[in-house]
Design an enzyme around this catalytic site. Structure first.
Site, short mmCIF file in Angstrom:
data_model
loop_
_atom_site.label_atom_id
_atom_site.label_comp_id
_atom_site.label_asym_id
_atom_site.label_seq_id
_atom_site.Cartn_x
_atom_site.Cartn_y
_atom_site.Cartn_z
N GLY A 36 5.07 -7.92 8.42
CA GLY A 36 4.23 -8.13 8.29
C GLY A 36 3.30 -6.13 7.79
O GLY A 36 3.82 -5.78 6.55
N ILE A 37 1.94 -6.02 7.26
CA ILE A 37 1.17 -5.12 6.75
C ILE A 37 2.13 -3.18 7.93
O ILE A 37 1.92 -3.74 8.97
CB ILE A 37 0.36 -5.15 6.08
CG1 ILE A 37 -0.44 -4.48 5.45
CG2 ILE A 37 -0.51 -5.02 7.50
CD1 ILE A 37 -1.46 -4.24 4.60
N GLY A 38 2.29 -2.50 6.80
CA GLY A 38 1.51 -1.44 7.05
C GLY A 38 3.20 -0.34 7.71
O GLY A 38 4.21 -0.88 6.48
N ILE B 90 5.73 0.93 9.06
CA ILE B 90 7.02 0.52 9.62
C ILE B 90 7.84 -0.58 8.83
O ILE B 90 8.55 -0.42 8.83
CB ILE B 90 7.18 0.09 10.78
CG1 ILE B 90 6.73 1.39 11.63
CG2 ILE B 90 8.07 -0.38 11.41
CD1 ILE B 90 6.34 1.18 13.64
N GLU C 144 4.38 -14.56 8.07
CA GLU C 144 2.83 -14.71 7.95
C GLU C 144 1.96 -14.00 6.84
O GLU C 144 1.48 -14.26 6.12
CB GLU C 144 2.03 -14.63 8.89
CG GLU C 144 1.28 -14.38 9.72
CD GLU C 144 0.66 -13.93 10.76
OE1 GLU C 144 0.08 -13.19 11.62
OE2 GLU C 144 1.80 -14.26 12.16
N ILE D 30 1.68 -2.75 21.35
CA ILE D 30 0.88 -1.69 21.51
C ILE D 30 1.68 -0.97 22.57
O ILE D 30 1.95 0.32 22.74
CB ILE D 30 -0.74 -2.15 22.04
CG1 ILE D 30 -1.31 -2.60 21.45
CG2 ILE D 30 -1.50 -1.36 22.94
CD1 ILE D 30 -2.62 -3.01 21.89
N GLY E 54 0.99 -14.46 15.19
CA GLY E 54 1.91 -15.47 15.09
C GLY E 54 2.81 -15.21 14.94
O GLY E 54 3.85 -15.08 15.28
N LYS F 41 -0.46 8.94 19.23
CA LYS F 41 -0.78 9.58 18.42
C LYS F 41 -1.43 10.56 19.33
O LYS F 41 -1.95 12.03 19.05
CB LYS F 41 -2.19 9.49 17.12
CG LYS F 41 -1.91 7.85 15.79
CD LYS F 41 -2.65 8.05 14.87
CE LYS F 41 -2.62 7.24 13.80
NZ LYS F 41 -3.17 7.06 13.03
#
Length: 424
Positions: free
Chosen positions: A208-210, A212, A231, A306, A329, A354
């Site tokens: 996905g996005i981000g 990592i 996805e 999470i 997904g 954090k």
């Protein structure tokens, strides 16, 4: 009569009690939704449903609760407050199944707001950067209203539709919502290196996005013949495609093409996918179909969480009972990768929040939802290493996960887990 109208004229078709679907992510039709919000005093009990949408969501203002109710299939930051305020709901659903809620008339749609490129000389528009369940919404809504935007990239696949399928067209000229790549932290770079170490040549990737995923992609420059069946994707894949690292030559589903259902990134990404036949945008019922995912040899699914408990249960959509995002997904791809020949299912996350709290926990928080079960999980990766849980007993899993937890928390989470485990 011309189909071209103003946004204010177009949204007059929405009536009290209607259900309206908004195209998702970077393609969010914000000009239309804002125009609808201007009619708040005239409307009651309009349900606005969508996956995550970028940009402002004025209709989500709790002061407008009598006019609009938000039904999220994946909760974004701009509407997260609605669940607490009482003017929003969350519907858990796999992204692979969302289109069927419309096709089966489980959620009948009155109006669909979409965001398309201008019609070409043959009258065809493109849904551009987001297809997901929008095709199903178009096919099942009574009325379809489109923002027509020359800045929307033209992409190939399921998102091509003829202007005759659209009831009203609203011309706009606005940038598509963007996410610029961010620098990696030390922890993210370490996680990316561990992920890359598990990826073999000729693997097919989902990520996905981000930071990592982008950190992992940055470590793949010496790999060969990778594929992409995902996805969504972002800027991190562009250099790998341009340098023939990702060429999709060994995929089992749609060989020779990148397959995705939405994408989000910088203007560079949108320019790259515009009119690019190497990129196929398909409905989520196809992209996220486990039977199609598993056809890719060496399918590698990389997802986040999470928190993960010491038995391998993955919470990815809530913080305790507080809903945070959605099922999405993750399970579609975790299961598909697990069934793929040589496939690998990976959950990757920093070992702490954090605020310094451990994300490897003895037990999930009370009320937390399990998105990926302990039976589905294969690998968990933090900046401290790789835990291989597949085929492991509960005790072996706990030992593996304690090892990759933050050193400051290892002793306490192990002690808390075994104190209860030994009472069983």
């Amino acid at each position: 009569m011309s189909k071209y109208v103003t946004a204010a004229e177009a949204v007059k078709v929405v009536k009290s009690g209607d259900r309206v679907y908004l195209q998702a992510a970077a393609a969010a039709p914000t000009i239309l939704s804002n125009a609808l919000t201007e009619r708040a005093s005239e409307l009651r009990n309009v349900e606005i449903c969508h996956l995550h949408v970028e940009g402002e969501a004025r209709y989500a203002n709790p002061e407008l609760r009598e006019s609009f109710h938000v039904n999220s299939f994946f909760i974004g930051a701009n509407v997260r407050h609605t669940l607490r305020a009482g003017n929003g709901s969350y519907t858990p659903v796999f992204l692979s199944e969302l289109p069927y809620l419309f096709h089966k008339n489980v959620l009948p749609l009155d109006v669909a707001f979409i965001h398309v490129s201008p019609p070409d000389r043959h009258g065809y528009c493109s849904l551009g950067v987001s297809v997901e369940a929008t095709v199903a919404a178009i096919e099942n809504a009574k009325i379809v209203i489109a923002q027509v935007n020359p800045q929307m990239p033209r992409t190939f696949g399921d998102g091509i539709l003829h202007v005759s399928e659209i009831d009203y067209l609203v011309e706009v000229d606005v940038p598509i919502y963007r996410h610029a790549p961010e620098p990696f932290t030390y922890e993210e770079e370490k996680i990316g290196s561990y992920i890359a170490s598990l990826i073999e040549d000729k693997s097919t990737l989902q990520m996905g996005i981000g930071s990592i995923p982008n950190a992992a992609l940055s470590k793949l420059t010496n790999h060969k013949d990778l594929g992409l069946h995902t996805e969504m994707f972002s800027d991190g894949v562009i250099d790998l495609i341009e340098n023939d690292v990702i060429n999709c030559n060994y995929k089992g589903t749609l060989r020779g093409r990148v397959l995705a259902t939405f994408l989000m990134g910088s203007k560079r990404l949108y320019d790259f996918v515009n009119d690019n036949p190497f990129i196929e945008m398909k409905e989520s019922s196809m992209v996220n179909d486990t039977a199609r995912i598993r056809k890719n040899p060496k399918m590698v699914a990389i997802n986040s969480a999470i928190e993960v408990d010491l038995t391998g249960q993955v919470c990815a959509d809530s913080i305790g009972p507080k809903m945070y995002s959605g099922v999405g997904g993750q399970m579609d791809f975790i299961r598909g990768a697990s069934l793929s020949p040589g496939g690998k299912a990976i959950i990757a996350l920093p070992s702490t929040t954090k605020k310094g709290l451990s994300r490897i926990v003895p037990f999930l928080k009370q009320g937390a939802g399990v998105v990926t079960t302990r039976a589905h999980i294969h690998y968990v990766i933090t900046e401290n290493g790789i835990a291989d849980l597949y085929g492991k007993t509960l005790k072996q899993r706990a030992d593996e996960l304690v090892r990759i937890a933050h050193p400051n928390h290892q002793e306490s989470i192990e002690r808390e887990y075994y104190e209860l485990f030994n009472k069983m």
